[in-house]
Write an enzyme that holds these catalytic residues in place. Structure first.
Site, PDB file in Angstrom:
ATOM      1  N   PHE A   1       0.964  -1.313   0.058  1.00  0.00           N
ATOM      2  CA  PHE A   1       0.126  -0.166   0.084  1.00  0.00           C
ATOM      3  C   PHE A   1       0.888   1.348   0.045  1.00  0.00           C
ATOM      4  O   PHE A   1       1.753   1.181   0.590  1.00  0.00           O
ATOM      5  CB  PHE A   1      -0.979   0.121   1.322  1.00  0.00           C
ATOM      6  CG  PHE A   1      -1.932   1.270   1.130  1.00  0.00           C
ATOM      7  CD1 PHE A   1      -2.948   1.072   0.231  1.00  0.00           C
ATOM      8  CD2 PHE A   1      -1.878   2.145   1.774  1.00  0.00           C
ATOM      9  CE1 PHE A   1      -3.826   1.991   0.190  1.00  0.00           C
ATOM     10  CE2 PHE A   1      -2.800   3.383   1.876  1.00  0.00           C
ATOM     11  CZ  PHE A   1      -3.889   3.133   0.943  1.00  0.00           C
TER      12      PHE A   1
ATOM     13  N   ASP B   1       2.492  -4.530   8.936  1.00  0.00           N
ATOM     14  CA  ASP B   1       1.060  -3.592   8.806  1.00  0.00           C
ATOM     15  C   ASP B   1      -0.139  -4.778   8.758  1.00  0.00           C
ATOM     16  O   ASP B   1      -0.058  -5.458   7.756  1.00  0.00           O
ATOM     17  CB  ASP B   1       1.171  -2.861   7.449  1.00  0.00           C
ATOM     18  CG  ASP B   1       0.142  -2.060   7.113  1.00  0.00           C
ATOM     19  OD1 ASP B   1      -0.986  -2.275   7.591  1.00  0.00           O
ATOM     20  OD2 ASP B   1       0.418  -1.081   6.338  1.00  0.00           O
TER      21      ASP B   1
ATOM     22  N   TYR C   1     -10.827   0.723  10.788  1.00  0.00           N
ATOM     23  CA  TYR C   1     -11.947   0.936  10.179  1.00  0.00           C
ATOM     24  C   TYR C   1     -12.353   0.072   8.960  1.00  0.00           C
ATOM     25  O   TYR C   1     -13.377   0.189   8.320  1.00  0.00           O
ATOM     26  CB  TYR C   1     -12.034   2.615   9.657  1.00  0.00           C
ATOM     27  CG  TYR C   1     -10.698   2.536   8.775  1.00  0.00           C
ATOM     28  CD1 TYR C   1     -10.747   2.402   7.175  1.00  0.00           C
ATOM     29  CD2 TYR C   1      -9.615   3.537   9.053  1.00  0.00           C
ATOM     30  CE1 TYR C   1      -9.511   2.673   6.729  1.00  0.00           C
ATOM     31  CE2 TYR C   1      -8.511   4.101   8.461  1.00  0.00           C
ATOM     32  CZ  TYR C   1      -8.469   3.493   7.094  1.00  0.00           C
ATOM     33  OH  TYR C   1      -7.383   3.957   6.465  1.00  0.00           O
ATOM     34  N   LYS C   2     -11.422  -1.071   8.640  1.00  0.00           N
ATOM     35  CA  LYS C   2     -11.811  -1.828   7.784  1.00  0.00           C
ATOM     36  C   LYS C   2     -12.522  -3.145   8.430  1.00  0.00           C
ATOM     37  O   LYS C   2     -13.778  -2.883   8.729  1.00  0.00           O
ATOM     38  CB  LYS C   2     -10.571  -2.421   7.068  1.00  0.00           C
ATOM     39  CG  LYS C   2      -9.883  -1.286   6.496  1.00  0.00           C
ATOM     40  CD  LYS C   2      -8.431  -1.758   5.650  1.00  0.00           C
ATOM     41  CE  LYS C   2      -7.561  -0.740   5.207  1.00  0.00           C
ATOM     42  NZ  LYS C   2      -8.194   0.114   3.912  1.00  0.00           N
TER      43      LYS C   2
ATOM     44  N   ARG D   1     -11.994  -5.498  -6.260  1.00  0.00           N
ATOM     45  CA  ARG D   1     -11.925  -6.244  -4.887  1.00  0.00           C
ATOM     46  C   ARG D   1     -13.038  -6.285  -4.515  1.00  0.00           C
ATOM     47  O   ARG D   1     -14.108  -5.603  -4.318  1.00  0.00           O
ATOM     48  CB  ARG D   1     -11.253  -5.371  -4.105  1.00  0.00           C
ATOM     49  CG  ARG D   1      -9.339  -4.974  -4.426  1.00  0.00           C
ATOM     50  CD  ARG D   1      -8.927  -4.394  -3.128  1.00  0.00           C
ATOM     51  NE  ARG D   1      -9.576  -3.216  -2.585  1.00  0.00           N
ATOM     52  CZ  ARG D   1      -9.085  -2.474  -1.448  1.00  0.00           C
ATOM     53  NH1 ARG D   1      -8.094  -2.897  -1.072  1.00  0.00           N
ATOM     54  NH2 ARG D   1      -9.737  -1.530  -0.891  1.00  0.00           N
TER      55      ARG D   1
END
Lengths: 410, 410
Positions: free
Chosen positions: B124, B195, B220-221, B369
């Site tokens: 990312f 991560d 938040y995922k 995705r």
């Protein structure tokens, strides 16, 4: 001066209407809006809407459809007129401590042979801690130079790398002459970062006019953004091109959603952002900032001084023989929007006041602080507050709190 | 396989009950919980309570009476079992990008003669941007070494200063063997920062058992904390004493409210905090983390794989002749909790799906995705999703979105 006179001042106050902008608890005299501001009317509904509709129903679409993506910039633009900045110079992001790091580390990195990092003695601790951390991280022989307030100018040398100054001192409320110090520092080739935590929303600021290039501040004190609401960073348009960020997260990238492999800094104030904004707290900050819309800071200042002068006058009448010594400047021009007193029993008195539904706060050493918040504070509140302090002293009620152990948060 | 079979799987699913823990929009097939999770039932009321009661009525007293002061630690302790950590090893603070900076800068500062900072190619972007920023800030000749996934181990040398690896790749969902890589790196004397953004709440993690010393992640995922909710940092008990923070704000001080002049780091995970936490977003994160309480991650994983395998199976039946190539590993053991496809028209197809109330997302280059979120996703949802994709392809409905200009947020 009688309570009736205070009532008359309230009845005729041209700023009385702004009190309606807040949901205030009943039966509470709140003098800690300089530490945590109050809840703007409508903020609860607005945040609830963000939670249930924008997030709950909109889900990922909220970034565009509810415009979370630009909220940090919109909030910054809304704050700009309150601090004398221009659109595009302010963004809400991270905490004040992190923003101090971002500005100071970037400036110290470029300080060349200049090695002294200057800070006011008795500044709020986090400012100095952050500077210590940067000095240690960079390992380039910077030195922290902690200077008494009155010696800032005389301590400037050609070895001064940076000055980090807090406009209004958190303990005493004493205020620097920002225009004058900024000019002096810049003439000496010293970049200066202003901490506005106790200034924004408290006193008129004209950052652009005063030549201020870098500033940070919180939104949860006078700006009423809610607990820990998102901080802001300001870089003037004139300094923006010269400034390169050091916390180079994807929100500071020139082409964020291009997901490029290499870093390129944004050419806007976005370069002060780092990661994904904490939207709920940002929404709180936005509501708080909007509580200042259409309220000229000159009017806020005028009422702030009237309330403060009344507080001092009443305190001197009723409290001075009880050992309350004014810690704030008597000269209104040198004072922010708080009144502080030294008192050996400050902590116990503070606790006794809280038990009577009067909320000031206490700061080491021996300082009782009373925040003056003209948007929702009335003259009768000041009257009642001093009356209750006097009663606590007259009756000795404060003694019951003398042995109280200190809380984790003061 | 028919839709009825999927319905039967749902009816007999031992994890069906966890869906009741969320307030889900009607008529939406949400496959983007890997980007922004859903609203936990009760979170809206809980956050509203924080706003109206704790802040609105309690004001400054909320720090103690509503325990905002310890919320970041309590949320960390609640998260610990989800990631295989122990109480006192996790704290919620700042954003993921800032936490990556804090961990990596502190480790690189101590890297001595070792100069290579290793990252996976196709990580990312923010992870690499942050490393570039640290390298530039430190100015000590560190070099960013971007290595293909398969060459991480062979690229380790005695010049490797640090590895920053994302456990589950955000594009493909491919998962590293964390235990194995951690062991290998540590044997080579290389500190490794993990991560966990696409892992926590998605796959079982056993950070302690696997010898992981440093990790960060967002809430938040999969963790359902709300937009931009507070990130977390993990330092193992065994590494904590060796670690000194570089963002040394007052919340990381050993004696925060003593307001000492000099900095002393906390001896707890508090040393990863910096400034005042953004309480509303932290409250969101706390609610999200609690949506995992009493849900064994092994059960989550089992259902995740069943849903994922079903998705792949149906997609191969219905979609492979339309140019959908599986971008995720076919081997379930190497996959996180998402299914990605390459498709040249991925962006248009994504937009066409959103118009049909199916929400996946799109990532450059050409990747569609689909996040698999077992706490609230049903087998029929997977069935319906593939049916709608097939319909969009069968009818050519996606073509209407071919010329759509890209949004600012994808």
């Amino acid at each position: 001066m009688k309570r009736l006179d205070c009532k008359a001042l309230d009845d005729n106050c041209p700023m009385a209407w702004t009190r309606e902008r807040f949901d205030l608890p009943d039966d509470l005299l709140y003098f800690d809006g300089n530490s945590l501001g109050v809840l703007p009317a409508g903020a609860a509904a607005d945040i609830a809407q963000t939670v249930t509709e924008e997030w709950g129903q909109g889900l990922i679409r909220g970034w565009l459809e509810a415009d979370w993506f630009t909220l940090a910039r919109r909030a910054g633009d809304a704050l700009a007129p309150v601090i004398g900045a221009t659109e595009g110079e302010v963004v809400l992001t991270d905490s004040t401590s992190v923003n101090i790091f971002k500005l100071c580390a970037a400036l110290m990195k470029k300080s060349g042979q200049r090695k002294h990092v200057m800070m006011e003695k008795d500044n709020f601790p986090t400012d100095g801690y952050i500077l210590e951390g940067i000095i240690d991280l960079l390992g380039r022989d910077h030195e922290l130079q902690i200077v008494p307030r009155t010696e800032i100018v005389s301590a400037l040398t050609e070895n001064t790398a940076l000055a980090l100054l807090t406009h209004v001192n958190y303990r005493t409320g004493e205020m620097f002459d920002m225009a004058d110090l900024t000019r002096t520092c810049r003439l000496a080739g010293v970049p200066i970062v202003w901490d506005l935590c106790h200034s924004a929303g408290a006193v008129p600021l004209r950052l652009n006019d005063w030549g201020v290039e870098y500033a940070v501040g919180c939104t949860y004190k006078f700006l009423n953004g809610g607990p820990g609401s998102t901080s802001y960073a300001y870089i003037s348009r004139t300094a923006l091109d010269r400034f390169s960020p050091v916390l180079t997260g994807w929100f500071s990238h020139a082409n964020q959603f291009g997901f490029e492999e290499g870093y390129r800094e944004a050419d806007s104030i976005n370069k002060m952002q780092v990661g994904t904004p904490q939207v709920l707290s940002l929404r709180g900050a936005y509501n708080g900032i909007m509580s200042y819309s259409d309220v000229p800071m000159e009017n806020v200042r005028e009422k702030s001084l009237k309330l403060s002068n009344l507080f001092i006058e009443l305190a001197e009448e009723r409290l001075s023989h009880y050992g309350f010594d004014l810690a704030s400047p008597r000269d209104a021009q040198k004072r922010g929007s708080q009144i502080s007193f030294y008192h050996d029993e400050g902590y116990a008195i503070c606790q006794a006041l809280i038990a009577r539904n009067v909320i000031p706060d206490y700061r080491e050493p021996h300082i009782l602080r009373f925040g003056i918040t003209p948007l929702y504070m009335r003259y009768v509140d000041v009257w009642d507050c001093v009356e209750i302090i006097a009663d606590i002293m007259d009756t000795g009620a404060w003694r019951a709190f003398q042995s109280a152990s200190r809380s984790a948060v003061t």
